[in-house]
Design a protein around this motif. Structure first.
Motif, PDB file in Angstrom:
ATOM      1  N   PHE A  55       0.844  -1.211   0.000  1.00 43.80           N
ATOM      2  CA  PHE A  55       0.000   0.000   0.000  1.00 43.80           C
ATOM      3  C   PHE A  55       0.869   1.247   0.000  1.00 43.80           C
ATOM      4  N   SER A  56       1.999   1.173   0.665  1.00 42.36           N
ATOM      5  CA  SER A  56       2.868   2.339   0.765  1.00 42.36           C
ATOM      6  C   SER A  56       3.482   2.734  -0.570  1.00 42.36           C
ATOM      7  N   SER A  57       3.368   1.892  -1.575  1.00 41.18           N
ATOM      8  CA  SER A  57       3.896   2.204  -2.906  1.00 41.18           C
ATOM      9  C   SER A  57       2.933   3.019  -3.745  1.00 41.18           C
ATOM     10  N   TYR A  58       1.738   3.241  -3.228  1.00 43.36           N
ATOM     11  CA  TYR A  58       0.708   3.938  -3.984  1.00 43.36           C
ATOM     12  C   TYR A  58       0.457   5.333  -3.437  1.00 43.36           C
ATOM     13  N   SER A  59       0.414   6.288  -4.329  1.00 49.60           N
ATOM     14  CA  SER A  59      -0.163   7.565  -3.950  1.00 49.60           C
ATOM     15  C   SER A  59      -1.679   7.404  -4.066  1.00 49.60           C
ATOM     16  N   MET A  60      -2.406   8.153  -3.272  1.00 48.40           N
ATOM     17  CA  MET A  60      -3.848   8.006  -3.201  1.00 48.40           C
ATOM     18  C   MET A  60      -4.526   9.346  -3.444  1.00 48.40           C
ATOM     19  N   ALA A  61      -5.746   9.261  -3.925  1.00 48.28           N
ATOM     20  CA  ALA A  61      -6.485  10.502  -4.185  1.00 48.28           C
ATOM     21  C   ALA A  61      -7.967  10.272  -3.992  1.00 48.28           C
ATOM     22  N   TRP A  62      -8.647  11.352  -3.756  1.00 48.02           N
ATOM     23  CA  TRP A  62     -10.106  11.378  -3.751  1.00 48.02           C
ATOM     24  C   TRP A  62     -10.557  12.303  -4.879  1.00 48.02           C
ATOM     25  N   PHE A  63     -11.487  11.817  -5.655  1.00 52.91           N
ATOM     26  CA  PHE A  63     -12.158  12.603  -6.677  1.00 52.91           C
ATOM     27  C   PHE A  63     -13.644  12.649  -6.314  1.00 52.91           C
ATOM     28  N   ARG A  64     -14.324  13.592  -6.893  1.00 53.48           N
ATOM     29  CA  ARG A  64     -15.762  13.638  -6.663  1.00 53.48           C
ATOM     30  C   ARG A  64     -16.474  14.032  -7.942  1.00 53.48           C
ATOM     31  N   GLN A  65     -17.722  13.620  -8.026  1.00 50.33           N
ATOM     32  CA  GLN A  65     -18.519  13.929  -9.210  1.00 50.33           C
ATOM     33  C   GLN A  65     -19.895  14.376  -8.769  1.00 50.33           C
ATOM     34  N   ALA A  66     -20.170  15.628  -9.021  1.00 48.16           N
ATOM     35  CA  ALA A  66     -21.479  16.185  -8.697  1.00 48.16           C
ATOM     36  C   ALA A  66     -22.462  15.820  -9.808  1.00 48.16           C
ATOM     37  N   PRO A  67     -23.753  15.807  -9.509  1.00 46.05           N
ATOM     38  CA  PRO A  67     -24.751  15.471 -10.527  1.00 46.05           C
ATOM     39  C   PRO A  67     -24.618  16.368 -11.752  1.00 46.05           C
ATOM     40  N   GLY A  68     -24.519  15.752 -12.907  1.00 40.38           N
ATOM     41  CA  GLY A  68     -24.448  16.500 -14.147  1.00 40.38           C
ATOM     42  C   GLY A  68     -23.113  17.133 -14.451  1.00 40.38           C
ATOM     43  N   LYS A  69     -22.102  16.838 -13.634  1.00 39.10           N
ATOM     44  CA  LYS A  69     -20.784  17.443 -13.833  1.00 39.10           C
ATOM     45  C   LYS A  69     -19.722  16.368 -14.015  1.00 39.10           C
TER      46      LYS A  69
END
Length: 121
Positions: A27-41
């Motif tokens: 797991f430590s070999s991975y950079s991580m991110a959060w993305f988000r998607q709003a309705p219609g976007k």
């Protein structure tokens, strides 16, 4: 490989902590991110964290309310404070075997299934 959880219905001004459990080797070999998607976007970058957690990145408009972190138990978190109705959407976690996370949603090795966040006014 990635399991996101923690979403729900909250009132504006409240807080949430999203979790993303990773079943990947090293797991430590991975950079991580959060993305988000709003309705219609389109899906957009929210926050990212480097491989060992030393560096964090945020979308400019979200700085100060969003906090990304990771632990040694293969989990990355996203805490969102002072939630606003415009934070409503599906939140996805992503993992990339790279030192630093990308703000683009292309090239990530793994994606979680998404967790719904709904903020009522």
């Amino acid at each position: 490989q990635l399991q996101a959880s923690g979403g729900g219905l909250v009132q504006a001004g409240g807080s949430l902590r999203l979790s993303c459990a990773a079943s990947v080797r090293t797991f430590s070999s991975y950079s991580m991110a959060w993305f988000r998607q709003a309705p219609g976007k389109e899906r957009e970058f929210a926050a990212g964290i480097s491989q060992i957690g030393g560096t964090t990145y945020y979308a400019d408009s979200l700085k100060g309310r969003f906090t990304i972190s990771r632990d040694n138990a293969n989990t990355v978190y996203l805490r969102v404070d002072n939630l606003k109705p415009e934070d409503t959407g599906v939140y996805y976690c992503a993992a990339d075997m790279s030192l630093l996370p990308s703000r683009r949603d292309r090239g990530y090795d793994y994606w979680g299934q998404g967790t719904q966040v709904t903020v009522s006014s």
